[in-house]
Design a protein around this motif. Sequence first.
Motif, mmCIF file in Angstrom:
data_model
loop_
_atom_site.group_PDB
_atom_site.id
_atom_site.type_symbol
_atom_site.label_atom_id
_atom_site.label_comp_id
_atom_site.label_asym_id
_atom_site.label_seq_id
_atom_site.Cartn_x
_atom_site.Cartn_y
_atom_site.Cartn_z
ATOM 1 N N ARG A 117 -4.156 3.781 -3.007
ATOM 2 C CA ARG A 117 -5.452 3.744 -2.323
ATOM 3 C C ARG A 117 -6.553 3.670 -3.359
ATOM 4 O O ARG A 117 -6.582 4.501 -4.268
ATOM 5 C CB ARG A 117 -5.657 5.020 -1.501
ATOM 6 N N ASN A 118 -7.431 2.699 -3.216
ATOM 7 C CA ASN A 118 -8.557 2.550 -4.155
ATOM 8 C C ASN A 118 -8.082 2.523 -5.601
ATOM 9 O O ASN A 118 -8.633 3.197 -6.456
ATOM 10 C CB ASN A 118 -9.583 3.676 -3.957
ATOM 11 N N SER A 121 0.782 -1.229 0.000
ATOM 12 C CA SER A 121 0.000 0.000 0.000
ATOM 13 C C SER A 121 0.821 1.291 0.000
ATOM 14 O O SER A 121 0.402 2.278 -0.594
ATOM 15 C CB SER A 121 -0.952 0.025 1.194
ATOM 16 N N GLU A 122 2.002 1.318 0.660
ATOM 17 C CA GLU A 122 2.802 2.538 0.623
ATOM 18 C C GLU A 122 4.282 2.243 0.859
ATOM 19 O O GLU A 122 4.632 1.337 1.596
ATOM 20 C CB GLU A 122 2.294 3.582 1.612
ATOM 21 N N ILE A 176 1.838 6.021 -2.333
ATOM 22 C CA ILE A 176 0.673 5.391 -1.720
ATOM 23 C C ILE A 176 -0.262 4.879 -2.811
ATOM 24 O O ILE A 176 -0.481 5.559 -3.824
ATOM 25 C CB ILE A 176 -0.088 6.412 -0.832
ATOM 26 N N GLU A 202 -0.856 7.908 -5.187
ATOM 27 C CA GLU A 202 -0.678 9.221 -4.586
ATOM 28 C C GLU A 202 0.780 9.344 -4.142
ATOM 29 O O GLU A 202 1.435 8.352 -3.910
ATOM 30 C CB GLU A 202 -1.567 9.384 -3.348
#
Length: 156
Positions: A148-149, A136-137, A146, A153
């Motif tokens: 996310r969904n 995830s990150e 990151i 990012e």
Amino acid sequence: MDVVSLYTNIPHQYGITAVKEALREHNISTPNPDLIAEMLEFILTKNFFQFNNEFFLQLQGTAVGTKVAPAYANIDSSKLEKDILTSTPKKQQKWKRFIDDIHFRWPHTTDELIQFYTFCNNIHETLKFTIEHSNSELPFLDNIRIIRNNQRETKV
């Protein structure tokens, strides 16, 4: 991944060989690559410094403050990168490197990632890596990447 204390862990002969190979690969013949290697060897093997009123000779690596250090470290990292990428059985995706900081995607299992990491740490006696992994990150060059969904990012 990140190379642990790259500047001070580059063995002289490995680094000098990397520089000679890079000069030849890019067809740089003036000045003579052997002369450059000879001057580089002098810089690396005659690096004295003072600490607590005592003088020391640096036996391995290059001093961070020398003018040649950044280019030397980058060329050495390039050789190390080629050594890894041409001989690893499992391939990565999106390999990106800035001097000794490496960001890549691993399309295989976590166990295979740990095997790859072990493989990288066995390429050379003094050049070792640290690794951070996540789905995830991840930190890279003072940023955090990151996911996310299914969106990417970046956080500074």
